[in-house]
Design a protein around this motif. Structure first.
Motif, PDB file in Angstrom:
ATOM      1  N   TRP A 269      54.446  20.964  29.318  1.00  0.00           N
ATOM      2  CA  TRP A 269      54.909  19.782  28.587  1.00  0.00           C
ATOM      3  C   TRP A 269      55.991  19.023  29.361  1.00  0.00           C
TER       4      TRP A 269
ATOM      5  N   SER B 115      49.370  20.650  29.217  1.00  0.00           N
ATOM      6  CA  SER B 115      49.898  19.727  28.211  1.00  0.00           C
ATOM      7  C   SER B 115      49.327  18.329  28.441  1.00  0.00           C
ATOM      8  N   ILE B 116      48.174  18.094  27.838  1.00  0.00           N
ATOM      9  CA  ILE B 116      47.579  16.757  27.917  1.00  0.00           C
ATOM     10  C   ILE B 116      48.474  15.757  27.186  1.00  0.00           C
ATOM     11  N   SER B 117      49.095  16.197  26.091  1.00  0.00           N
ATOM     12  CA  SER B 117      49.992  15.313  25.343  1.00  0.00           C
ATOM     13  C   SER B 117      51.177  14.905  26.212  1.00  0.00           C
TER      14      SER B 117
ATOM     15  N   ASN C  52      44.587  21.212  25.302  1.00  0.00           N
ATOM     16  CA  ASN C  52      46.036  21.101  25.176  1.00  0.00           C
ATOM     17  C   ASN C  52      46.605  22.404  24.608  1.00  0.00           C
TER      18      ASN C  52
ATOM     19  N   LEU D 135      48.444  16.794  20.538  1.00  0.00           N
ATOM     20  CA  LEU D 135      47.753  15.795  21.340  1.00  0.00           C
ATOM     21  C   LEU D 135      47.454  14.543  20.524  1.00  0.00           C
TER      22      LEU D 135
END
Length: 249
Positions: A89, A126-128, A157, A163
């Motif tokens: 993240w 962590s795509i978010s 994620n 996300l």
């Protein structure tokens, strides 16, 4: 009276200054057809060989003459591109800063920058965090008629905030989220036991979004180079097409 007018004029000038500065700042951003951010997954599921395949794939894509032709065909004939890698993240690292591309020569410069960029891998996915970071990069030097984030990855994620929240905020800003999902032909047993959705379905349902958003699916990292070329040409030229495309080696 003259002293009063002088003070009044100074006051008016002072009040107008912020607006003037704001206007000048807005004009300072050079217009381009698209601001394109390449967000590259370097989590632990990506080994050193796969990382090299990814970076080589991006470099080869920008050396493809069709990509330069696509840029030339835009209303302004120029785009702006940057590339960063992401994992946990709090881990996002810009490897190639914003560059203005307007033909084969500048595309080659970008390709060389990718060639010379560091190769690194971390842990979580962590795509978010990647979407949040990308959203903050727009409008720094260029003003794009379109704003596109190209998220590539091979996992779901598992770090950072939800996300859905990051995706929703990006879409509210008018950002288009495209995806490049890499399928693992031999997924580890832990992935199968966890009951996780196929990565192409996950990216289609949870990641991409915005007008004309689409997903390119690479059947393994061996297909990554071809998938990147097809994807970038479509993004830069703003071509219509299916919401999901597949590339094989």
């Amino acid at each position: 009276m003259s002293r009063f007018l002088s003070r009044r004029h100074l006051l008016a000038a002072g009040l107008a200054a912020p607006a003037l500065i704001s206007t000048r700042s807005a004009r300072a951003a050079e217009e381009v057809d698209v601001e394109l951010i390449l967000a590259v997954d370097v989590s632990r599921s990506v080994d050193a060989e796969e990382m090299e395949m990814q970076m080589r794939g991006y470099a080869e894509a920008f050396r493809d003459p069709r990509l330069a032709d696509g840029i030339a065909g835009g209303p302004l004939g120029a785009i702006a591109v940057t590339l960063f890698v992401w994992s946990d993240w709090n881990i996002q690292d810009t490897l190639v800063p914003w560059m203005r591309l307007d033909g084969a020569a500048t595309c080659e410069q970008f390709a060389r920058a990718v060639d010379g960029a560091s190769r690194e891998t971390y842990l979580y996915t962590s795509i978010s965090g990647a979407i949040d970071y990308a959203s903050r990069q727009f409008g720094q030097r260029y003003g794009g008629l379109r704003k596109v984030v190209d998220v590539s990855g091979d996992g779901v994620n598992n770090s950072g905030r939800p996300l859905a929240a990051a995706r929703a905020e990006a879409l509210e800003k008018g950002i288009v989220l495209n995806g490049l999902a890499v399928l693992d032909r031999t997924p580890p047993p832990t992935t199968l036991l966890a009951g996780l959705p196929p990565i192409d379905e996950y990216y289609r349902e949870e990641v991409i979004g915005g007008p004309g958003a689409f997903l390119m699916v690479a059947e393994g990292y061996e297909s990554f180079s071809g998938a990147v070329r097809r994807k970038l040409i479509r993004e830069i030229a703003g071509l219509a097409g299916p919401s999901v495309e597949r590339a094989t080696a």
